[in-house]
Design a protein around this motif. Structure first.
Motif, short mmCIF file in Angstrom:
data_model
loop_
_atom_site.label_atom_id
_atom_site.label_comp_id
_atom_site.label_asym_id
_atom_site.label_seq_id
_atom_site.Cartn_x
_atom_site.Cartn_y
_atom_site.Cartn_z
N ASN A 57 0.81 -1.22 0.00
CA ASN A 57 0.00 0.00 0.00
C ASN A 57 0.84 1.27 0.00
O ASN A 57 0.47 2.26 0.60
CB ASN A 57 -0.92 0.01 1.22
CG ASN A 57 -1.96 -1.06 1.15
OD1 ASN A 57 -2.40 -1.42 0.07
ND2 ASN A 57 -2.35 -1.59 2.29
N SER A 58 1.99 1.24 -0.66
CA SER A 58 2.82 2.43 -0.68
C SER A 58 2.92 2.97 -2.10
O SER A 58 2.64 2.28 -3.07
CB SER A 58 4.22 2.14 -0.13
OG SER A 58 4.90 1.27 -1.00
N PHE A 59 3.34 4.20 -2.19
CA PHE A 59 3.51 4.84 -3.49
C PHE A 59 4.80 4.37 -4.13
O PHE A 59 5.73 3.95 -3.43
CB PHE A 59 3.51 6.36 -3.33
CG PHE A 59 2.21 6.91 -2.86
CD1 PHE A 59 1.12 6.94 -3.71
CD2 PHE A 59 2.07 7.40 -1.58
CE1 PHE A 59 -0.10 7.45 -3.28
CE2 PHE A 59 0.86 7.91 -1.14
CZ PHE A 59 -0.22 7.93 -2.00
N PRO A 60 4.92 4.45 -5.45
CA PRO A 60 6.17 4.05 -6.11
C PRO A 60 7.33 4.95 -5.69
O PRO A 60 7.17 6.12 -5.40
CB PRO A 60 5.86 4.22 -7.60
CG PRO A 60 4.39 4.30 -7.71
CD PRO A 60 3.88 4.80 -6.40
N GLY A 61 8.52 4.38 -5.68
CA GLY A 61 9.72 5.14 -5.35
C GLY A 61 10.03 5.20 -3.87
O GLY A 61 10.85 6.00 -3.43
N ARG A 62 9.40 4.36 -3.06
CA ARG A 62 9.65 4.36 -1.62
C ARG A 62 10.19 3.00 -1.19
O ARG A 62 9.73 2.39 -0.24
CB ARG A 62 8.36 4.66 -0.86
CG ARG A 62 7.86 6.04 -1.15
CD ARG A 62 6.69 6.36 -0.30
NE ARG A 62 6.25 7.72 -0.57
CZ ARG A 62 5.23 8.28 0.00
NH1 ARG A 62 4.53 7.62 0.87
NH2 ARG A 62 4.90 9.52 -0.29
N GLU A 63 11.23 2.55 -1.88
CA GLU A 63 11.73 1.20 -1.65
C GLU A 63 12.46 1.05 -0.32
O GLU A 63 12.40 0.03 0.31
CB GLU A 63 12.66 0.78 -2.80
CG GLU A 63 11.93 0.37 -4.05
CD GLU A 63 11.45 1.55 -4.88
OE1 GLU A 63 12.03 2.65 -4.73
OE2 GLU A 63 10.51 1.39 -5.64
N LYS A 64 13.22 2.05 0.11
CA LYS A 64 14.02 1.92 1.33
C LYS A 64 13.50 2.81 2.45
O LYS A 64 14.26 3.35 3.24
CB LYS A 64 15.47 2.24 1.01
CG LYS A 64 16.07 1.28 0.00
CD LYS A 64 17.55 1.39 -0.05
CE LYS A 64 18.04 0.40 -1.08
NZ LYS A 64 19.14 -0.35 -0.64
N THR A 65 12.19 2.94 2.53
CA THR A 65 11.59 3.82 3.52
C THR A 65 11.84 3.34 4.94
O THR A 65 12.21 4.13 5.82
CB THR A 65 10.08 3.93 3.27
OG1 THR A 65 9.87 4.34 1.93
CG2 THR A 65 9.44 4.91 4.21
N LEU A 66 11.66 2.06 5.19
CA LEU A 66 11.83 1.55 6.55
C LEU A 66 13.29 1.62 7.00
O LEU A 66 13.56 1.84 8.18
CB LEU A 66 11.34 0.11 6.64
CG LEU A 66 9.84 -0.07 6.78
CD1 LEU A 66 9.48 -1.53 6.89
CD2 LEU A 66 9.32 0.66 7.99
#
Length: 98
Positions: A57-66
């Motif tokens: 449920n995340s937007f594209p381009g947020r691969e390393k958010t955590l």
């Protein structure tokens, strides 16, 4: 002999003589769909442990958010604990004496 209703909303009945759970003319497809959805959610939760990858449920381009959020959180907790230890050390050296 009759059947015992196990889950009437899915059409599951138990045969007391054979000792098995079977369908009463209805398919298992709703149950299979729910299990597939739960497997997808569970794989997403396990994927969060590595900190890499994209979430469901995340937007594209947020691969390393955590990974970034974990580093910022660790920075603030480290700063808070370090300042607390420095305060206690300065307080005891100034007023208490070791």
């Amino acid at each position: 002999m009759g059947y015992v209703l196990v889950l009437p909303e899915f059409g599951l009945v138990a045969d007391p003589i054979a000792g098995i759970v079977t369908t009463a003319g209805v398919s298992y497809q709703p149950v299979i769909d729910q299990v597939a959805e739960l497997e997808t959610i569970a794989e997403d939760l396990v994927g969060m442990l590595s900190g890499e990858g994209n979430f469901l449920n995340s937007f594209p381009g947020r691969e390393k958010t955590l990974m970034k959020a974990g580093m910022v959180t660790s920075l603030w907790y480290g700063l808070a604990v370090g300042l607390f230890v420095a305060f206690v050390l300065a307080f005891t050296l100034n007023f208490g004496g070791i």
